[in-house]
Write a protein that holds these residues in place. Structure first.
Motif, PDB file in Angstrom:
ATOM      1  N   THR A 185      67.598 -12.815  81.342  1.00 28.47           N
ATOM      2  CA  THR A 185      67.252 -14.195  80.984  1.00 28.47           C
ATOM      3  C   THR A 185      65.739 -14.327  80.827  1.00 28.47           C
ATOM      4  O   THR A 185      65.252 -14.919  79.858  1.00 28.47           O
ATOM      5  CB  THR A 185      67.766 -15.166  82.075  1.00 28.47           C
ATOM      6  N   ALA A 186      64.983 -13.759  81.772  1.00 34.35           N
ATOM      7  CA  ALA A 186      63.520 -13.874  81.725  1.00 34.35           C
ATOM      8  C   ALA A 186      62.971 -13.213  80.461  1.00 34.35           C
ATOM      9  O   ALA A 186      62.086 -13.768  79.791  1.00 34.35           O
ATOM     10  CB  ALA A 186      62.914 -13.236  82.973  1.00 34.35           C
ATOM     11  N   PHE A 187      63.517 -12.059  80.094  1.00 39.64           N
ATOM     12  CA  PHE A 187      63.025 -11.337  78.904  1.00 39.64           C
ATOM     13  C   PHE A 187      63.315 -12.147  77.629  1.00 39.64           C
ATOM     14  O   PHE A 187      62.445 -12.304  76.775  1.00 39.64           O
ATOM     15  CB  PHE A 187      63.664  -9.944  78.790  1.00 39.64           C
ATOM     16  N   PHE A 188      64.550 -12.638  77.504  1.00 41.86           N
ATOM     17  CA  PHE A 188      64.892 -13.383  76.284  1.00 41.86           C
ATOM     18  C   PHE A 188      64.116 -14.698  76.199  1.00 41.86           C
ATOM     19  O   PHE A 188      63.681 -15.090  75.118  1.00 41.86           O
ATOM     20  CB  PHE A 188      66.400 -13.625  76.208  1.00 41.86           C
ATOM     21  N   LYS A 189      63.920 -15.373  77.321  1.00 39.10           N
ATOM     22  CA  LYS A 189      63.151 -16.625  77.284  1.00 39.10           C
ATOM     23  C   LYS A 189      61.701 -16.334  76.890  1.00 39.10           C
ATOM     24  O   LYS A 189      61.085 -17.090  76.146  1.00 39.10           O
ATOM     25  CB  LYS A 189      63.183 -17.328  78.645  1.00 39.10           C
ATOM     26  N   ALA A 190      61.153 -15.216  77.400  1.00 36.41           N
ATOM     27  CA  ALA A 190      59.771 -14.858  77.056  1.00 36.41           C
ATOM     28  C   ALA A 190      59.655 -14.626  75.553  1.00 36.41           C
ATOM     29  O   ALA A 190      58.707 -15.106  74.903  1.00 36.41           O
ATOM     30  CB  ALA A 190      59.344 -13.608  77.821  1.00 36.41           C
ATOM     31  N   ILE A 191      60.645 -13.941  74.977  1.00 32.54           N
ATOM     32  CA  ILE A 191      60.597 -13.670  73.530  1.00 32.54           C
ATOM     33  C   ILE A 191      60.701 -14.989  72.753  1.00 32.54           C
ATOM     34  O   ILE A 191      59.922 -15.246  71.840  1.00 32.54           O
ATOM     35  CB  ILE A 191      61.723 -12.682  73.137  1.00 32.54           C
ATOM     36  N   ILE A 192      61.646 -15.842  73.168  1.00 31.91           N
ATOM     37  CA  ILE A 192      61.835 -17.127  72.470  1.00 31.91           C
ATOM     38  C   ILE A 192      60.575 -17.988  72.573  1.00 31.91           C
ATOM     39  O   ILE A 192      60.155 -18.631  71.609  1.00 31.91           O
ATOM     40  CB  ILE A 192      63.074 -17.868  73.057  1.00 31.91           C
TER      41      ILE A 192
END
Ligand SMILES: NC(=O)c1ccc[n+]([C@@H]2O[C@H](COP(=O)([O-])OP(=O)(O)OC[C@H]3O[C@@H](n4cnc5c(N)ncnc54)[C@H](O)[C@@H]3O)[C@@H](O)[C@H]2O)c1
Length: 313
Positions: A185-192
């Motif tokens: 979740t943290a990785f995808f939110k960072a990318i978004i």
């Protein structure tokens, strides 16, 4: 079809499981205090009975449980890192809460409970792969609370002739996880959000990632198997993936291969290496994970893109 109570059914795993069980024709009741979950995580909230309540309210759980054939107990304080900061709350929800659910089940004459335990956090820093014979040495209050929960499950199964299966989940990946605190979740939110991905430690720590649909199929097989007495079984992918490779897969599936990655100091409570074998799950439940980590990340990314803006942070 049996009536099933899912505690924590408005959370990540619960909402996925409820939908799969309903498709099989089960009548599903959900008990959730909405501290982390939300009714609108459910695909069709009107098709479930949803009760907004706390698992520690034993008499209420008992009243609900009397109309059920089995309980899948998922409600929990689910974060390793937050359990280090808030051990009292973690104890109250995970240890007392699990005791209350088991005691309500006993009083209501429910013969079958599935308990959501954990692999890595419960075993601690053992040399992987771990299995059901590995000696648990938790290094976080969260891991300790799940071990205590398993202790009560074993005691209740033996003292009151119940079928109680503790399923030790790997790190679960999949849709309906915007609210979670884990790495995916943290990785995808960072990318978004166009921010650097943050890795705690040097990225060499490893985990065992399992797609949520594979996990839910394992839970459903355990419900169907209704193994006698107490059993503890790992539901895992059997594959060791480093956090650094996970970040790389996240960037690749998001078509952002050069996304910046920052390294921060490692955090207390988190194990260094973890993956588990699923031989026992295969033997007892016919469990065979079908979705690779790459596919799981692709499907999860697609869900995150679709949900973007629907989340609260
Ligand atoms: N997600 C994972 O990778 C993972 C790995 C290992 C084990 N688990 C376990 O699986 C279970 C489900 O995890 P999840 O990822 O769906 O977490 P989640 O936080 O999305 O869901 C937990 C649900 O429990 C509810 N809840 C919390 N405290 C409650 C209380 N006192 N009374 C009633 N409801 C309460 C929350 O509102 C939430 O809807 C947990 O027991 C967790 O420890 C999860």
């Amino acid at each position: 079809m049996p009536r099933i109570l899912i505690t924590g059914g408005c959370g990540f795993i619960g909402a996925n499981l409820a939908s799969m069980l309903r498709e099989q024709g089960h009548e599903i009741t959900i008990l959730d205090n909405m501290s982390r979950g939300r009714k609108d995580f459910l695909d069709d909230a009107m098709s479930y009975q949803v009760i907004n309540a706390d698992i520690r309210d034993e008499n209420l759980v008992y009243d609900v449980a009397r109309r059920q054939n089995a309980i899948v107990h998922l409600a929990a304080f689910g974060s390793v890192v937050e359990s280090v900061e808030h051990p009292e709350e973690n104890f109250s929800i995970n240890v007392e809460g699990t005791f209350r659910v088991l005691n309500a089940a006993r009083r209501a004459g429910i013969g079958q409970v599935i308990f959501s335990s954990t692999g890595g956090a419960l075993i601690g820093n053992a040399i992987p792969p771990v299995d059901e014979k590995s000696v648990p040495r938790p290094i976080s209050p969260y891991g300790a609370s799940k071990l205590a929960g398993e202790g009560y499950c074993c005691a209740f199964a033996n003292a009151y002739d119940m079928s109680i299966t503790a399923l030790r989940f790997a790190n679960v990946v999949g849709p309906i996880s915007w609210h979670k605190k884990g790495a995916v979740t943290a990785f995808f939110k960072a990318i978004i959000n166009n921010q650097p991905i943050r890795i705690y430690g040097d990225g060499s720590a490893t985990r065992d990632f399992l797609y949520v649909e594979d996990l839910c199929r394992g839970i459903i097989s355990a419900l169907e198997a209704r193994l006698p007495g107490f059993n503890a079984i790992h539901l895992a992918s059997g594959r060791e993936v480093s956090v650094r490779s996970l970040a790389k897969i996240a960037c690749d599936v998001a078509s952002s291969p050069d996304h910046p990655i920052h390294f921060d100091p490692k955090r207390k409570g988190e194990v260094e290496r973890n993956f588990a074998t699923y031989d026992l799950a295969k033997k007892e439940l016919g469990f065979l994970p079908a979705v690779s980590i790459e596919e799981a990340m692709q499907l999860t990314w697609e869900w995150f893109r679709g949900y973007e803006g629907g989340g609260s942070g």
